[in-house]
Write an enzyme that holds these catalytic residues in place. Structure first.
Site, PDB file in Angstrom:
ATOM      1  N   ARG A   7      28.760  -2.640   4.609  1.00  0.00           N
ATOM      2  CA  ARG A   7      30.092  -3.012   3.776  1.00  0.00           C
ATOM      3  C   ARG A   7      31.137  -2.923   4.442  1.00  0.00           C
ATOM      4  O   ARG A   7      32.231  -3.639   3.951  1.00  0.00           O
ATOM      5  CB  ARG A   7      30.003  -1.835   2.529  1.00  0.00           C
ATOM      6  CG  ARG A   7      30.139  -0.453   3.358  1.00  0.00           C
ATOM      7  CD  ARG A   7      30.043   0.721   2.326  1.00  0.00           C
ATOM      8  NE  ARG A   7      29.928   1.996   2.917  1.00  0.00           N
ATOM      9  CZ  ARG A   7      30.480   3.058   2.405  1.00  0.00           C
ATOM     10  NH1 ARG A   7      31.510   2.913   1.493  1.00  0.00           N
ATOM     11  NH2 ARG A   7      30.074   4.269   2.968  1.00  0.00           N
ATOM     12  N   SER A  34      34.675   2.372  -1.929  1.00  0.00           N
ATOM     13  CA  SER A  34      33.375   2.221  -1.624  1.00  0.00           C
ATOM     14  C   SER A  34      33.181   0.858  -0.993  1.00  0.00           C
ATOM     15  O   SER A  34      32.191   0.766  -0.036  1.00  0.00           O
ATOM     16  CB  SER A  34      32.839   2.732  -2.712  1.00  0.00           C
ATOM     17  OG  SER A  34      33.235   4.205  -2.819  1.00  0.00           O
ATOM     18  N   GLU A  55      31.068  -4.095 -15.109  1.00  0.00           N
ATOM     19  CA  GLU A  55      30.413  -4.958 -14.527  1.00  0.00           C
ATOM     20  C   GLU A  55      29.944  -6.376 -14.967  1.00  0.00           C
ATOM     21  O   GLU A  55      30.025  -7.361 -14.211  1.00  0.00           O
ATOM     22  CB  GLU A  55      29.335  -4.477 -13.752  1.00  0.00           C
ATOM     23  CG  GLU A  55      29.478  -3.319 -12.897  1.00  0.00           C
ATOM     24  CD  GLU A  55      29.637  -1.937 -13.639  1.00  0.00           C
ATOM     25  OE1 GLU A  55      29.539  -1.969 -14.744  1.00  0.00           O
ATOM     26  OE2 GLU A  55      30.134  -0.814 -12.954  1.00  0.00           O
ATOM     27  N   PHE A  80      24.388  -1.440 -10.103  1.00  0.00           N
ATOM     28  CA  PHE A  80      25.335  -1.887 -11.384  1.00  0.00           C
ATOM     29  C   PHE A  80      25.297  -3.546 -11.319  1.00  0.00           C
ATOM     30  O   PHE A  80      25.359  -4.143 -12.497  1.00  0.00           O
ATOM     31  CB  PHE A  80      26.797  -1.283 -11.077  1.00  0.00           C
ATOM     32  CG  PHE A  80      26.669   0.141 -11.033  1.00  0.00           C
ATOM     33  CD1 PHE A  80      26.019   0.891 -12.069  1.00  0.00           C
ATOM     34  CD2 PHE A  80      27.651   0.818 -10.280  1.00  0.00           C
ATOM     35  CE1 PHE A  80      25.831   2.402 -11.827  1.00  0.00           C
ATOM     36  CE2 PHE A  80      27.709   2.024 -10.033  1.00  0.00           C
ATOM     37  CZ  PHE A  80      26.908   2.814 -10.981  1.00  0.00           C
ATOM     38  N   HIS A 106      25.740  -0.307  -1.526  1.00  0.00           N
ATOM     39  CA  HIS A 106      25.150   1.012  -1.761  1.00  0.00           C
ATOM     40  C   HIS A 106      23.597   0.670  -2.080  1.00  0.00           C
ATOM     41  O   HIS A 106      22.996   1.353  -3.203  1.00  0.00           O
ATOM     42  CB  HIS A 106      25.555   1.801  -2.599  1.00  0.00           C
ATOM     43  CG  HIS A 106      26.832   2.600  -2.209  1.00  0.00           C
ATOM     44  ND1 HIS A 106      27.880   1.898  -1.327  1.00  0.00           N
ATOM     45  CD2 HIS A 106      27.452   3.848  -2.189  1.00  0.00           C
ATOM     46  CE1 HIS A 106      28.731   2.672  -0.920  1.00  0.00           C
ATOM     47  NE2 HIS A 106      28.509   3.969  -1.631  1.00  0.00           N
ATOM     48  N   ASP A 114      23.056  10.658  -3.713  1.00  0.00           N
ATOM     49  CA  ASP A 114      23.321  10.433  -4.938  1.00  0.00           C
ATOM     50  C   ASP A 114      21.992  10.019  -5.948  1.00  0.00           C
ATOM     51  O   ASP A 114      21.998  10.195  -7.470  1.00  0.00           O
ATOM     52  CB  ASP A 114      23.930   8.984  -5.171  1.00  0.00           C
ATOM     53  CG  ASP A 114      25.522   9.153  -4.836  1.00  0.00           C
ATOM     54  OD1 ASP A 114      25.988  10.074  -5.000  1.00  0.00           O
ATOM     55  OD2 ASP A 114      26.373   8.214  -4.697  1.00  0.00           O
ATOM     56  N   ARG A 164      25.208   1.596   2.681  1.00  0.00           N
ATOM     57  CA  ARG A 164      26.232   2.401   2.630  1.00  0.00           C
ATOM     58  C   ARG A 164      26.405   3.035   3.936  1.00  0.00           C
ATOM     59  O   ARG A 164      27.771   3.121   4.411  1.00  0.00           O
ATOM     60  CB  ARG A 164      25.981   3.360   1.554  1.00  0.00           C
ATOM     61  CG  ARG A 164      26.853   4.781   1.633  1.00  0.00           C
ATOM     62  CD  ARG A 164      26.577   5.796   0.477  1.00  0.00           C
ATOM     63  NE  ARG A 164      27.539   6.763   0.448  1.00  0.00           N
ATOM     64  CZ  ARG A 164      27.494   7.701   1.354  1.00  0.00           C
ATOM     65  NH1 ARG A 164      26.862   8.016   2.159  1.00  0.00           N
ATOM     66  NH2 ARG A 164      28.786   8.660   1.149  1.00  0.00           N
TER      67      ARG A 164
END
Lengths: 309, 283
Positions: A7, A34, A55, A80, A106, A114, A164
């Site tokens: 990322r 993020s 989204e 998402f 992620h 998470d 991530r």
């Protein structure tokens, strides 16, 4: 070995793209830190669209921008988008051939703590079934930059899958990157390991260990899952006669399935698939999760040894 | 493109569109008459009075964009496009047939003049917002017109788009809602009550205009008013009668997605011909 996340590579490349091409725009759904689009936002506020936690609208707005000549990068977590934006991607982007770059961050089980709700393990599958869609999974920070540049140059929808965690940088500025062209990272003659994303490094480490056991593994970085590099993959399968696929994704619909579809028609060979086996993940540290869900190099070594017999 | 400013001629164009819709659906054997007929006056006014466009150059960069978000009423839009000169009028009869450029729901790559693909509700609305944003970024003065429906306001995506348009003060965006109070399974009050749409949009910080969707001069006034708004997007809540112009279809949700058979089509065309005569007589 230096470690950085894919990322971060995307975010760096996006700023460079913004400088080079005024048509490049970015959209984000309340995840700019993020997703590493905050730098682009700071530098080009007039070309950044914060859509809020929405989204589906983000993808539609990106399609509208693309149909007006922009090159939008629409970034959110992969669970998402494309997770909940599949219908929007299907009709507003893929069917419309809108020049939208969907960036799913992620992804995979290494999201870690998470938990399963945030671990996208199906995104490659739901994107590769769509006509007109390119699916890219870069293996490290540098390749993520190249993939971002290549996505911008490609005219049409692209899905870019990012992670991530910081992962070892295994490519360099000189490494080749072309959409649809798999790269042989290590030649071998007994077994072919075809990997994408973080599993490329695991495959290289496994191959090193296997050398000690006199098993010669060929390692292919298959960063583009659609379109597949048929030539490289079929040639390697012909050479070794045994293929292991490795991905941080469900084996049902991802890289392994794509390779199996190809080889079953072109050159059937025995295949073993490393990936998440039709189950959800859970909270934990990335390394713990990789071990528990069979995604570490030792699992690859074990599979290769049994396969060789 | 030459503008029609004569209300009588716009009424006649709407009548032509309605006749096209009936003939197209009867020929296709499927499709959505209620919304198509209900929006014919608005679509006629939009294409022949309001927008700047060039049918000989559908991709002209300065053109106003028309986004059909409730894609199922595309027969009326196809008729307006053909009557504007985007493609031959005879081609209308290929609707929904194999190898046709006129798909059952709009596809931007298939039909000249169609800006977006739609069908799943909510998607066109977001694309319209994206196009309006692009217009702002590029400092272009084109306007974006989005045709939507009350049923489409059941979708969460629609409200996401509504919020974003207000956030970015998209005064170049004008949404027209076909407020016909029906959807597939029944009245909108039964399926999913929406009242008050005006209060909802005002709360979302939009400029709201209500108009009778069958009175051309009210539609024109609404379009004119929308252009005077400088800091907000505008929504025109157009009160319409589903199936307008065909007595046995009017206000009946059963005609949301059912094509007339040959007898019904003949009856409908007869009624529309009588209406045409009345318009010509200055009624």
């Amino acid at each position: 070995m230096d470690i950085k996340s894919t990322r971060e590579g995307f975010g760096k490349a996006l700023v460079e793209l913004g400088e080079k091409n005024k048509n490049v725009v970015a959209l984000c759904a309340d995840l700019e830190e993020s997703m590493h689009v905050a730098d682009f936002h700071k530098k080009f506020p007039e070309r950044f669209v914060e859509v809020g936690v929405a989204e589906q609208n983000m993808i539609g707005v990106a399609a509208g921008l693309a149909l007006s000549g922009k090159i939008p990068f629409a970034a959110s977590f992969a669970v998402f988008s494309p997770g909940r934006t599949w219908d929007q991607i299907r009709v507003s982007v893929a069917y419309s051939q809108a020049n939208v770059k969907i960036v799913g961050g992620h992804s995979g089980i290494t999201v870690g703590a998470d938990g399963a709700s945030h671990q996208a393990l199906e995104d490659i599958g739901i994107m590769r079934v769509l006509p007109n869609m390119i699916v890219i999974v870069p293996c490290d920070y540098i390749e993520a930059q190249k993939a971002t540049f290549a996505a911008a140059l490609h005219k049409g929808p692209v899905y870019l899958r990012l992670g991530r965690e910081k992962v070892p940088i295994i490519t360099d500025i000189k490494s080749k990157f072309n959409i649809g062209k798999a790269e042989i990272f290590k030649e071998g003659k007994d077994i072919t390991i075809i990997a994408c994303g973080i599993m490329v490094n695991e495959a290289l480490e496994a191959a090193k260990e296997l050398e000690k056991e006199e098993i010669s593994a060929e390692v292919i970085n298959c960063h583009t899952i659609k379109p597949l590099d048929k030539k490289t993959i079929v040639a390697s399968a012909k050479k070794t006669g045994k293929v292991i696929t490795a991905e941080e994704h469900q084996i049902n619909c991802g890289l392994g399935s794509a390779i199996a579809e190809l080889l079953s028609e072109e050159h059937p060979v025995p295949i073993r698939m490393i990936g998440v086996k039709d189950t959800f993940g859970e909270s934990g540290k990335p390394e713990e999760l990789k071990k528990k869900y069979g995604l570490s190099s030792d699992f690859l070594i074990k599979t290769a040894k049994e396969f060789k017999k | 493109m030459h503008k029609i400013t004569d209300v009588k001629k716009l009424k006649l164009m709407a009548n032509t569109i309605r006749q096209d819709v009936i003939k197209m659906l009867a020929e296709a054997g499927s499709g959505h008459p209620a919304g198509s007929l209900g929006m014919s006056d608005i679509i006629a006014t939009l294409y022949f009075y309001e927008i700047k466009h060039n049918p000989e150059n559908p991709k002209w960069v300065e053109r106003d964009r028309v986004i059909l978000s409730n894609g199922h009423i595309c027969p009326a839009l196809y008729s307006a496009l053909a009557r504007s000169g985007y493609f031959p009028i005879e081609e209308l009869m290929t609707l929904r047939k194999i190898n046709s450029r006129l798909q059952g729901h709009p596809h931007n790559l298939s039909t000249p003049g169609i800006e977006n693909s739609s069908g799943p509700l909510g998607q066109g609305y977001s694309m319209a917002v994206g196009m309006a944003l692009a217009g702002k970024m590029d400092k272009k003065d084109y306007r974006v017109y989005c045709l939507s429906s009350d049923g489409e306001h059941n979708e969460g995506q629609t409200w996401e788009a509504v919020m974003l348009a207000a956030k970015y003060h998209l005064n170049n965006l004008c949404v027209i809602i076909d407020r016909n109070n029906i959807q597939i399974s029944g009245t909108s009050d039964d399926v999913m009550p929406l009242n008050s749409l005006r209060a909802k949009y005002e709360a979302f910080n939009w400029h709201v205009i209500e108009a009778d969707g069958h009175l051309i001069h009210q539609i024109i006034d609404a379009f004119d008013e929308a252009k005077t708004i400088l800091d907000k997007p505008t929504v025109i809540i157009a009160h319409t009668i589903p199936g307008k112009g065909v007595s046995f279809m009017e206000r009946r949700y059963e005609w949301h997605g059912k094509a007339p058979n040959q007898d019904e089509a003949e009856k409908a065309i007869n009624e529309l011909e009588i209406e045409k005569g009345r318009i010509e007589d200055g009624y």
